[in-house]
Design a protein around this motif. Sequence first.
Motif, mmCIF file in Angstrom:
data_model
loop_
_atom_site.group_PDB
_atom_site.id
_atom_site.type_symbol
_atom_site.label_atom_id
_atom_site.label_comp_id
_atom_site.label_asym_id
_atom_site.label_seq_id
_atom_site.Cartn_x
_atom_site.Cartn_y
_atom_site.Cartn_z
ATOM 1 N N GLY B 159 13.645 27.170 -9.172
ATOM 2 C CA GLY B 159 13.646 26.459 -7.893
ATOM 3 C C GLY B 159 13.778 24.969 -8.064
ATOM 4 O O GLY B 159 13.197 24.193 -7.303
ATOM 5 N N ARG B 160 14.554 24.550 -9.085
ATOM 6 C CA ARG B 160 14.620 23.116 -9.384
ATOM 7 C C ARG B 160 15.286 22.320 -8.256
ATOM 8 O O ARG B 160 15.007 21.139 -8.094
ATOM 9 C CB ARG B 160 15.358 22.861 -10.699
ATOM 10 N N GLU B 161 16.138 22.982 -7.445
ATOM 11 C CA GLU B 161 16.825 22.274 -6.368
ATOM 12 C C GLU B 161 15.827 21.737 -5.342
ATOM 13 O O GLU B 161 16.025 20.659 -4.785
ATOM 14 C CB GLU B 161 17.835 23.192 -5.657
ATOM 15 N N THR B 162 14.773 22.511 -5.086
ATOM 16 C CA THR B 162 13.766 22.052 -4.126
ATOM 17 C C THR B 162 12.645 21.292 -4.809
ATOM 18 O O THR B 162 11.996 20.440 -4.203
ATOM 19 C CB THR B 162 13.173 23.241 -3.347
ATOM 20 N N LEU B 163 12.437 21.598 -6.092
ATOM 21 C CA LEU B 163 11.353 20.938 -6.824
ATOM 22 C C LEU B 163 11.662 19.462 -7.056
ATOM 23 O O LEU B 163 10.775 18.604 -6.935
ATOM 24 C CB LEU B 163 11.147 21.657 -8.172
ATOM 25 N N LEU B 164 12.923 19.171 -7.369
ATOM 26 C CA LEU B 164 13.289 17.798 -7.734
ATOM 27 C C LEU B 164 12.968 16.786 -6.621
ATOM 28 O O LEU B 164 12.317 15.771 -6.898
ATOM 29 C CB LEU B 164 14.768 17.729 -8.132
ATOM 30 N N PRO B 165 13.382 17.020 -5.349
ATOM 31 C CA PRO B 165 13.031 16.039 -4.313
ATOM 32 C C PRO B 165 11.522 15.880 -4.144
ATOM 33 O O PRO B 165 11.024 14.770 -3.939
ATOM 34 C CB PRO B 165 13.648 16.619 -3.035
ATOM 35 N N LEU B 166 10.794 17.001 -4.278
ATOM 36 C CA LEU B 166 9.341 16.937 -4.133
ATOM 37 C C LEU B 166 8.712 16.050 -5.204
ATOM 38 O O LEU B 166 7.765 15.312 -4.951
ATOM 39 C CB LEU B 166 8.731 18.343 -4.231
ATOM 40 N N LEU B 167 9.260 16.144 -6.422
ATOM 41 C CA LEU B 167 8.723 15.335 -7.520
ATOM 42 C C LEU B 167 9.198 13.885 -7.430
ATOM 43 O O LEU B 167 8.447 12.951 -7.668
ATOM 44 C CB LEU B 167 9.172 15.922 -8.873
ATOM 45 N N LEU B 168 10.473 13.738 -7.073
ATOM 46 C CA LEU B 168 11.127 12.437 -7.213
ATOM 47 C C LEU B 168 10.788 11.469 -6.076
ATOM 48 O O LEU B 168 10.530 10.280 -6.333
ATOM 49 C CB LEU B 168 12.644 12.669 -7.285
ATOM 50 N N LEU B 169 10.796 11.969 -4.838
ATOM 51 C CA LEU B 169 10.665 11.046 -3.702
ATOM 52 C C LEU B 169 9.363 10.233 -3.722
ATOM 53 O O LEU B 169 9.409 9.018 -3.495
ATOM 54 C CB LEU B 169 10.823 11.811 -2.381
ATOM 55 N N PRO B 170 8.204 10.850 -3.998
ATOM 56 C CA PRO B 170 6.993 10.014 -4.033
ATOM 57 C C PRO B 170 7.042 8.948 -5.127
ATOM 58 O O PRO B 170 6.531 7.846 -4.948
ATOM 59 C CB PRO B 170 5.876 11.034 -4.322
ATOM 60 N N VAL B 171 7.685 9.289 -6.249
ATOM 61 C CA VAL B 171 7.688 8.352 -7.383
ATOM 62 C C VAL B 171 8.608 7.167 -7.119
ATOM 63 O O VAL B 171 8.332 6.056 -7.577
ATOM 64 C CB VAL B 171 8.109 9.087 -8.683
ATOM 65 N N VAL B 172 9.693 7.376 -6.373
ATOM 66 C CA VAL B 172 10.625 6.272 -6.131
ATOM 67 C C VAL B 172 10.216 5.419 -4.922
ATOM 68 O O VAL B 172 10.902 4.438 -4.608
ATOM 69 C CB VAL B 172 12.088 6.753 -5.958
ATOM 70 N N ALA B 173 9.096 5.771 -4.288
ATOM 71 C CA ALA B 173 8.648 4.999 -3.112
ATOM 72 C C ALA B 173 8.505 3.508 -3.436
ATOM 73 O O ALA B 173 8.933 2.667 -2.622
ATOM 74 C CB ALA B 173 7.342 5.579 -2.580
ATOM 75 N N PRO B 174 7.938 3.119 -4.595
ATOM 76 C CA PRO B 174 7.851 1.678 -4.888
ATOM 77 C C PRO B 174 9.219 0.990 -4.929
ATOM 78 O O PRO B 174 9.343 -0.160 -4.490
ATOM 79 C CB PRO B 174 7.175 1.638 -6.266
ATOM 80 N N VAL B 175 10.233 1.683 -5.429
ATOM 81 C CA VAL B 175 11.580 1.098 -5.467
ATOM 82 C C VAL B 175 12.106 0.934 -4.044
ATOM 83 O O VAL B 175 12.670 -0.110 -3.685
ATOM 84 C CB VAL B 175 12.554 1.979 -6.290
ATOM 85 N N LEU B 176 11.894 1.965 -3.256
ATOM 86 C CA LEU B 176 12.347 1.929 -1.860
ATOM 87 C C LEU B 176 11.704 0.741 -1.125
ATOM 88 O O LEU B 176 12.391 -0.026 -0.426
ATOM 89 C CB LEU B 176 11.970 3.248 -1.187
ATOM 90 N N ILE B 177 10.409 0.566 -1.318
ATOM 91 C CA ILE B 177 9.690 -0.512 -0.628
ATOM 92 C C ILE B 177 10.119 -1.887 -1.165
ATOM 93 O O ILE B 177 10.490 -2.791 -0.414
ATOM 94 C CB ILE B 177 8.153 -0.329 -0.789
ATOM 95 N N GLY B 178 10.095 -2.018 -2.503
ATOM 96 C CA GLY B 178 10.397 -3.315 -3.117
ATOM 97 C C GLY B 178 11.826 -3.759 -2.843
ATOM 98 O O GLY B 178 12.068 -4.927 -2.473
ATOM 99 N N ALA B 179 12.768 -2.834 -3.003
ATOM 100 C CA ALA B 179 14.173 -3.189 -2.800
ATOM 101 C C ALA B 179 14.444 -3.495 -1.326
ATOM 102 O O ALA B 179 15.223 -4.406 -0.995
ATOM 103 C CB ALA B 179 15.066 -2.044 -3.275
ATOM 104 N N THR B 180 13.774 -2.764 -0.435
ATOM 105 C CA THR B 180 13.955 -3.025 0.997
ATOM 106 C C THR B 180 13.438 -4.425 1.365
ATOM 107 O O THR B 180 14.103 -5.186 2.074
ATOM 108 C CB THR B 180 13.214 -1.949 1.825
ATOM 109 N N ARG B 181 12.261 -4.768 0.852
ATOM 110 C CA ARG B 181 11.694 -6.092 1.164
ATOM 111 C C ARG B 181 12.584 -7.205 0.603
ATOM 112 O O ARG B 181 12.811 -8.225 1.271
ATOM 113 C CB ARG B 181 10.281 -6.219 0.583
ATOM 114 N N ALA B 182 13.074 -7.018 -0.589
ATOM 115 C CA ALA B 182 13.938 -8.040 -1.196
ATOM 116 C C ALA B 182 15.241 -8.179 -0.416
ATOM 117 O O ALA B 182 15.727 -9.290 -0.179
ATOM 118 C CB ALA B 182 14.219 -7.682 -2.655
#
Lengths: 242, 233
Positions: B159-182
Motif C-alpha cells: 500500500g505504498r501509494e497511500t502510505l507515502l502521502p501519509l508519511l511525507l506530508l507532515p514531514v514537509v510541513a516546515p518547508v511548506l510554511i517556510g517557503a510560503t513565508r519567504a
Amino acid sequence: MSPVEPVPAPSTTVAIAAPVVALRHVVAVLGRFPALAGASLEVQAGEVLLLKGPNGAGKTTLLRLCAGLVPLVRGEAEVLGHDLRTDRAAIRQHVGLLGHQNGLYADLSVRENVRFWGRTAGASDGEINAALTQLGLDGRLATVPAGRLSAGQRRRTALACLIARRARLWLLDEPHAGLDADGRDLLDDVIRRAVGAGATVLVASHELERAKALATRIVTVAGGLVHNESPDDAGADRGGRV
Amino acid sequence: MWRTARLVAAKDLGIEWRSRQVTNQVLPFAGLTLVLFAFALDRDEITARVAPGLFWLATTFSLIVLVQRTFAVETADGALDTLRVAGVDPAGIYLGKALALAAQLVVLEALLLVGVIVFYASHIRPAGIVLVIVTAFLATSGLAFVGTLYGGLAAGAKGRETLLPLLLLPVVAPVLIGATRAFEAAFGTRGGEGIRAGVEISDGWPWVGMLAIFAAVFGAAGVLAFGPLLEEA
C-alpha cells in the motif's frame, strides 16, 4: 641406473582454495516460514552447480541468501570468503543475480540498461559493447527500449548486464525461462565462457536436461535442506567435479 | 559516492526524458491544482494574497507523484533488488535520486511560477528576485531530500501509494510554511490584511535559514539512513 627417473615427492603443504560458497546449517525465514531449515552446502571455484527441487523447496531463497538479499537467521555462511552476516557489502560487489525479474528499466534502451549496470561495476565502454555483442544485442536491438522487448530479449539483456558487471559468482534462477532454442544455446555458451573466465555459477532450474548438460554437480533442495546427488548424475562423462 | 550519484541521476533523468512523466502528467496535474484553487477562491485579491502558499502546495502535491514514480521504476522489474545485489553505494543512490528529483522539481516550479503570475495576478518585487531564487533552491533541496528518503522507506511496503502521502506530508510541513513565508516577503503579500506593500524583503530571510537547516538535516540523514532503508525495502 633405472630408466625411470625418480619423481620428487609432492609437497606436503598443498594450498586448498577456500570454497566460494560455504553454508553450514543455515536457517532463513520468509515471513514466519522457514524456507531454509538447516541447509549446508559448499561450492568450489569454477563449479557450475545445479539446484533442483520442487516449487517452494527453497532454491530461490538459497540463491537470494547467497546474494545477501535474505537475512541469515541461524547458522554460518561465507560467500567469496566474506561472512554473509557481517560483510554483505564486500560480497555484493562480486555477485550477480538473475532472478525471476530482470532488473531492467523499461524506458531505457537495451544499450542504456547494460551501460548503467556495467558502469555501476566500473566496466569500460569496450566491456559493455562486448557484452552486448556476446548476447546478440548490438545493432538495431541496442536502441530499443527494454519495455518493448519480448520476454526472451529482456532475459538476454539482463544476461548482458550480468556479463558487463563482471561478477565472480553468478546466481541464476530459472535462467532458461522465456528463451527460445537459440537463446538457450546462447545462455549455455555464456555460462561456459563465464566459468572459463573464472566465475562460479549456481543455477536453479526445472529444465533438468539442459541444465544437467551444463552442470558439474547437482544438488537437490527439498524441505529447506540441501541433498547431494550421486556422482553419476552429473559431470561424470565430462570429467566434471562431483 | 559522487560517481554513483551522477550515474543514478543521469539514469533517472534519462528515464524521465523518455517517459515524459513530468511533461505529460505532473505538469498538467500541478497546473490543474492551481486553476482549481483559483476557481474555488474566485476573488483576485484573495488569490493574489494566497498565491505563495498555493504555489508550494501544488509543488508538494506534485512531489508525491514524482517520488512515487521515481521508486516505481525501481520496483517494477526488480531493479531495486539488482541495485542492492550490485553493491552500489546507497548514499550515492540517495544523492543521485534526490538530484534527479530536484532537477524535475525545478522545471515544475519555473512553470508553476509563471502560472501563479498569470492566473493569480501576482508579481515578484524586483528586490525579491534573489529571495525567490534562494528560497526555491533550498526548499527544492529539502523536498527532494525528504521525498527520496521517505520514498525509499515506502518502496517495499504494501500500500505504498497511500502510505507515502501519509508519511511525507507532515514531514514537509516546515518547508511548506517556510517557503510560503519567504515567498510572501518576495511577493509583498502577507496574512489576512490583503496586499501589503510594507512587507519587508528581509522578513523572508529568517525562513530561508530554516529551509537551509531542513535541507542539511534531511540530506545528512538520508546519506546515513538510506542504506539500512534499502536493506529493509
